[in-house]
Design an enzyme around this catalytic site. Structure first.
Site, short mmCIF file in Angstrom:
data_model
loop_
_atom_site.label_atom_id
_atom_site.label_comp_id
_atom_site.label_asym_id
_atom_site.label_seq_id
_atom_site.Cartn_x
_atom_site.Cartn_y
_atom_site.Cartn_z
N GLY A 78 -4.30 -24.56 9.98
CA GLY A 78 -4.04 -24.71 11.41
C GLY A 78 -3.83 -23.21 12.21
O GLY A 78 -3.92 -22.43 11.68
N VAL A 106 -2.06 -20.08 10.74
CA VAL A 106 -0.85 -19.87 10.09
C VAL A 106 -2.01 -20.60 8.81
O VAL A 106 -2.71 -21.63 8.72
CB VAL A 106 -0.10 -21.89 10.12
CG1 VAL A 106 1.08 -22.53 9.38
CG2 VAL A 106 0.23 -21.39 12.16
N GLY A 133 -1.71 -17.26 16.38
CA GLY A 133 -2.09 -16.76 15.40
C GLY A 133 -2.76 -17.61 14.37
O GLY A 133 -2.73 -18.97 14.85
N ASP A 161 7.20 -23.53 24.69
CA ASP A 161 4.97 -24.26 24.93
C ASP A 161 5.30 -25.41 23.87
O ASP A 161 5.22 -25.95 22.85
CB ASP A 161 4.77 -23.01 23.39
CG ASP A 161 3.14 -23.44 23.88
OD1 ASP A 161 1.95 -23.18 22.83
OD2 ASP A 161 2.45 -24.00 24.41
#
Length: 808
Positions: free
Chosen positions: A520, A527, A525, A634
């Site tokens: 993902g 993954v 960034g 988040d």
């Protein structure tokens, strides 16, 4: 069997009878009148009108010594907030507190009649002693005027509305479970600044505010003639030097206290009414090893991974039961004037006591300075051209992974010492180097050369080989034979044996097969899936633009690496190499919550409630229990991963803001989060606190209830257009006001076909709505959310409520 049953019933009813007898003989008083007294055997107490506080004789469990004290009535351990005789306990028989008829003085006497403590009143118009609802013990005259109060003579605790003035101080206890005064103090110094100081008979050292900065950098001012500090009823701590701090559960209706603990830290505690336990909601020092004197002279504070004290190599404890007394040398100090050697302890320093400071100095030159007979060692910091600090004393050392240097302990060459195990190998806190010996002397770890018979050598090698084979066989047996060990236990062993570490880029490139399988991507960034050399499956996040230097990134990641909770994705390590910044997480099997909420393969009600509770527990741990406060910033379904049993694990907290506890309103300079889950504080440019996570959690909970995305933002900027979240909240409140008994069923995800627990649904809706309040002060804390959810976790009865009570 019948006889045993009868015996049990007899003992049970006897216990109840004795308990009732004890209660009947215990007496609570609202006043202690002049001329009256309370004896230590009498089991009488003075209580506040609201029963929040109790005053009387108090004994430690298992002790026959008593103190005249005030404590919280409803706390589980009867937490003491004031003692009259903290360093002089009285006997369990014959001791007495009384108000003398002659001069109105309150007097504490021991069994032999000796006066242990007394008030300084000596006023003829004292009529009675009374304990107020604030926890203040007062002596009053018939008109109600206060002639003496315990608030004027604090011990280690400040209660709400109790004022700390320039001529008062809070003094810690000497150790846990003791009332005896210790060496840590909260007071206004000569510079008019509210400060924490270690003040022993031999050494005094200020440690808060940070002595490395001037008072203005610390946000204080010395233009402060009044010198006053107070904790108010909402959890706000403020002083006249412009210092401000908020309890994380700020608001009315919570019992709190400000205490300087035996470890030298200043903390605000909040009482959880349902359990009687205390929760830390603010503390002055985020890293316990930064408290000066916590390990005493010649001691070193280390994280292993929790804080602990050890003695400097070559030293031993003065008192094995008390680190306040520090450590003493195992050698004669005069030997330091003869031949010496130096033991390096990397990433370690000692507070103060600098004989000399030399910038732009070589290691060899620094060593030569320490030949001075007053020198006990030297610190060499390795940034730039090197900085040399020659130490006259080794006062309370500390080991920190972000300290760029080493301390070199000066020892007589004849003294053989071993390096503490904490400095060997890798740990969750540091990467240590082997000891380095200077001054050209033989290493203290070198074996003296001597002639040995070959037979002994062969015997030794043979024994060593046999031991090695034994270990290999045992290792094979444990690794490849299950022996009925539960999988959870095996996972625990693996977690212990594979600690947080620093990876190099080549390792992670190989583990991810050159970053081939993408799991993902997001704003921070991409993954990738990977497999480490020890066969652990991991998720490797390759960060985007990260401008931190290697030392800063290392320090922050090491702190995050210590965080461990069942509802947080475990971070195994990181890489900081050149421009590469990567994070290594455990791999979580069932992807993220959004994949099981907004698509055909959706979660059932039981799983949704478990996700809501587990996520709340994870956030509560980050906000309230970590060594550092962590604000995630988040919180969204994409960052809540589900393991093989669909238990939630919060991801991406490794990129969160690590907030100093002494700056509860510290701002986050760069906006971080996802539109729709971001609290209004971001747009209003208000200080960011843990309440932004509460807001994001509230949106997630409401989405789990409804089963649809509510966080979609309106594209059009028209003022008359309403966001899906606001529209949903408004509709829910309208349904509640209409009093329709089926309002819950009309709100919950219709895909569940009515298969949900209505009591739990009501609770989750109430929590979700309270969490997304625009006014952050009206949002609950995550700790209170956990408590509310746990109260209905085992709810089985299906109820349709008439009305919804919203949380405040």
């Amino acid at each position: 069997m019948r006889n045993q049953t009868l015996k049990f019933l007899y003992l049970f009813f006897l216990a109840i009878t004795l308990s009732l007898f004890h209660s009947a003989n215990s007496k609570s008083l609202l006043h202690l009148k002049r001329g009256a007294s309370i004896s230590v055997e009498g089991n009488n107490f003075i209580t506040s009108p609201d029963d929040s506080f109790t005053c009387g004789f108090y004994a430690m469990p298992g002790s026959k010594a008593y103190w005249f004290a005030i404590w919280f009535t409803n706390s589980k351990d009867k937490t003491v907030v004031w003692t009259a005789n903290r360093d002089r306990p009285v006997n369990s028989q014959g001791s007495r507190i009384s108000i003398q008829g002659a001069d109105g003085t309150m007097v504490l006497t021991d069994v032999d009649g000796s006066i242990i403590w007394q008030t300084n009143t000596r006023k003829s118009d004292v009529s009675a002693a009374e304990l107020l609802n604030t926890g203040n013990l007062v002596l009053k005259n018939p008109r109600g005027d206060i002639l003496w109060q315990s608030f004027d003579v604090p011990t280690d605790t400040l209660l709400p509305s109790q004022i700390l003035t320039k001529d008062k101080r809070l003094t810690s206890s000497s150790r846990k479970g003791s009332f005896e005064p210790g060496y840590f103090n909260l007071y206004f110094g000569s510079d008019n600044v509210l400060s924490l100081i270690y003040d022993s008979p031999d050494t005094s050292s200020l440690y808060w505010p940070n002595p490395d900065f001037d008072i203005y950098t610390s946000g204080r001012t010395n233009y402060n003639g009044s010198r006053l500090a107070v904790l108010d009823d909402t959890g706000l701590l403020q002083s006249s030097d412009h210092f401000l701090a908020n309890a994380s559960d700020k608001g009315f209706g919570i019992k709190r206290r400000l205490t300087i603990d035996h470890d030298g830290n200043l903390r605000i505690y909040s009482l959880i009414n349902s359990t009687g336990l205390w929760m830390i909601t603010w503390q002055a020092i985020s890293q316990p090893c930064q408290v000066h004197g916590v390990c005493g002279t010649n001691g070193i504070c280390v994280y292993a991974p929790t804080p602990k004290c050890i003695c400097t190599p070559g030293y031993e404890m003065n008192d094995p039961s008390d680190w306040n007394e520090g450590c003493k040398p195992t050698f004669n100090n005069t030997l330091l004037n003869t031949q010496v050697k130096f033991l390096e302890l990397s990433q370690t320093d000692y507070f103060g006591s600098d004989l000399y400071y030399k910038p732009n100095f070589t290691l060899e030159a620094c060593r030569e300075l320490c030949r001075n007979s007053l020198c006990k060692g030297f610190t060499y910091r390795t940034w730039g051209n090197g900085h040399c600090y020659v130490k006259s004393d080794l006062f309370n050392g500390f080991m920190s992974p972000d300290f760029p240097g080493s301390v070199y302990i000066k020892l007589p060459r004849s003294v053989q010492v071993s390096k503490p195990s904490i400095f060997h190998g890798s740990s969750t806190m540091c990467e240590s180097r082997e000891a380095e010996i200077l001054v050209g002397s033989p290493s203290m770890y070198d074996i003296p050369r001597r002639t040995a018979r070959w037979g002994y050598i062969y015997s030794f090698c043979g024994a060593l080989g046999a031991i090695e084979l034994l270990f290999i066989a045992l290792g094979w047996w444990f690794l490849f034979t299950k022996h009925g060990v539960p999988a959870s236990v095996e996972d625990g062993y693996r977690m212990i044996s594979n600690q947080f570490r620093r990876f190099n880029y080549a390792e992670l490139k190989k583990a991810t097969n050159n970053f081939r399988e993408e799991l993902g991507r997001g704003g921070s960034g991409v993954v990738y899936k990977g497999v480490l050399a020890d066969d652990r499956v991991v998720a490797v996040k390759r960060l985007g633009d990260v401008f931190q230097g290697q030392d800063e990134f290392w320090a922050e990641m090491t702190t995050v690496g210590k965080i461990n909770h069942i509802n947080l994705v475990r971070m195994w390590g990181f890489c900081s190499e050149g421009r590469h910044r990567l994070l290594v997480y455990e791999y979580v099997d069932n992807m993220s919550l959004d994949k099981h909420l907004f698509y055909l393969n959706f979660l059932g009600w039981k799983q949704r409630f478990a996700v809501a509770l587990g996520t709340a527990k994870g956030l509560a741990y980050l906000h309230h229990e970590c060594l550092e406060w962590v604000i995630h910033c988040d919180v969204k379904p994409e960052n809540i991963l589900l393991d093989i049993e669909f238990q939630p694990k919060i991801a991406d907290f490794g990129l969160a803001k690590l907030s100093r506890r002494d700056s509860p309103d510290s701002e986050i300079s760069r906006i971080r989060g996802t539109k729709g889950y971001m609290a209004p504080e971001w747009a209003l440019n208000h200080p960011i606190t843990a309440k932004v996570d509460v807001y994001g959690y509230g949106v997630v909970v409401l989405e789990m209830i409804k089963g649809v995305k509510l966080a979609n933002w309106v594209v059009d900027d028209a003022e008359d257009q309403e966001s899906p979240l606001k529209n949903f909240c408004r509709q829910v409140k309208e349904k509640v006001q209409c009093g329709n008994s089926s309002w819950v069923g009309s709100i919950v995800d219709p895909r569940l076909e009515g298969k949900f627990n209505r009591k739990q649904a009501e609770t989750l809706i109430a929590i979700g709505l309270s969490c997304v309040e625009e006014d952050r002060s009206k949002r609950p804390t995550m700790a209170s959310v956990v408590q509310t959810l746990m109260e209905c976790e085992d709810e089985t009865e299906i109820q349709i409520p008439d009305k919804l009570e919203f949380l405040n």
